[in-house]
Design a protein around this motif. Structure first.
Motif, PDB file in Angstrom:
ATOM      1  N   TRP A   5      73.631  53.495  63.273  1.00  0.00           N
ATOM      2  CA  TRP A   5      71.939  52.987  63.414  1.00  0.00           C
ATOM      3  C   TRP A   5      72.226  52.161  62.103  1.00  0.00           C
ATOM      4  O   TRP A   5      71.471  50.764  61.371  1.00  0.00           O
ATOM      5  CB  TRP A   5      71.452  54.261  63.399  1.00  0.00           C
ATOM      6  CG  TRP A   5      71.053  55.631  61.758  1.00  0.00           C
ATOM      7  CD1 TRP A   5      71.786  56.158  62.119  1.00  0.00           C
ATOM      8  CD2 TRP A   5      70.639  55.208  61.096  1.00  0.00           C
ATOM      9  NE1 TRP A   5      71.716  56.873  61.334  1.00  0.00           N
ATOM     10  CE2 TRP A   5      70.950  56.426  60.270  1.00  0.00           C
ATOM     11  CE3 TRP A   5      69.658  54.481  60.149  1.00  0.00           C
ATOM     12  CZ2 TRP A   5      70.593  56.721  58.860  1.00  0.00           C
ATOM     13  CZ3 TRP A   5      69.293  54.715  58.978  1.00  0.00           C
ATOM     14  CH2 TRP A   5      69.389  55.450  58.288  1.00  0.00           C
ATOM     15  N   VAL A  39      66.310  50.656  64.320  1.00  0.00           N
ATOM     16  CA  VAL A  39      65.432  52.476  64.063  1.00  0.00           C
ATOM     17  C   VAL A  39      65.631  53.110  65.239  1.00  0.00           C
ATOM     18  O   VAL A  39      65.579  54.430  66.511  1.00  0.00           O
ATOM     19  CB  VAL A  39      64.108  51.902  64.071  1.00  0.00           C
ATOM     20  CG1 VAL A  39      62.651  52.529  65.010  1.00  0.00           C
ATOM     21  CG2 VAL A  39      63.760  51.023  62.747  1.00  0.00           C
ATOM     22  N   PHE A  43      67.114  57.478  65.916  1.00  0.00           N
ATOM     23  CA  PHE A  43      65.949  57.981  66.890  1.00  0.00           C
ATOM     24  C   PHE A  43      65.854  58.541  68.175  1.00  0.00           C
ATOM     25  O   PHE A  43      64.868  59.087  68.855  1.00  0.00           O
ATOM     26  CB  PHE A  43      63.888  57.423  66.572  1.00  0.00           C
ATOM     27  CG  PHE A  43      63.769  57.835  65.246  1.00  0.00           C
ATOM     28  CD1 PHE A  43      63.307  59.233  64.972  1.00  0.00           C
ATOM     29  CD2 PHE A  43      63.787  56.530  64.774  1.00  0.00           C
ATOM     30  CE1 PHE A  43      63.085  59.149  62.947  1.00  0.00           C
ATOM     31  CE2 PHE A  43      63.279  56.460  63.301  1.00  0.00           C
ATOM     32  CZ  PHE A  43      62.963  57.983  62.278  1.00  0.00           C
ATOM     33  N   GLY A  44      66.418  57.376  68.940  1.00  0.00           N
ATOM     34  CA  GLY A  44      66.693  58.011  70.283  1.00  0.00           C
ATOM     35  C   GLY A  44      68.005  57.349  70.828  1.00  0.00           C
ATOM     36  O   GLY A  44      68.196  55.945  71.830  1.00  0.00           O
TER      37      GLY A  44
END
Length: 90
Positions: A5, A39, A43-44
């Motif tokens: 990320w 992002v 987060f996922g």
């Protein structure tokens, strides 16, 4: 490497810096697209399971961001000055 990320966020920051030196809302859209992918990965990350999916999300988000920025800060109607007379017409 593409699934990190912080690389996507770093690329977004670099693209935003490039936008400062070459304005025109082109690199801004790419920077926002890179931030969105970063992002999502932070987060996922399971959603972006492969590089083609990540690049597709990047491209779609960049295109949407570009259209939104052109709509918000682009050329407005009546902004262009049209000259009806010439200084040499006498």
């Amino acid at each position: 490497m593409w699934d990190q990320w912080w690389l996507w966020v770093g690329a977004g920051i670099i693209l935003l810096i490039v936008e400062i030196f070459a304005p025109g809302f082109i690199f801004l859209g790419f920077g926002i697209g890179a931030f969105v992918v970063g992002v999502i990965l932070a987060f996922g990350g399971g959603v972006l399971s492969s590089l083609p999916v990540a690049l597709l999300v990047f491209a779609v988000c960049s295109l949407i961001a570009w259209f939104v920025m052109r709509k918000l800060a682009g050329e407005r109607k009546g902004q262009i000055k049209i000259w009806d007379t010439d200084i040499n017409d006498d």
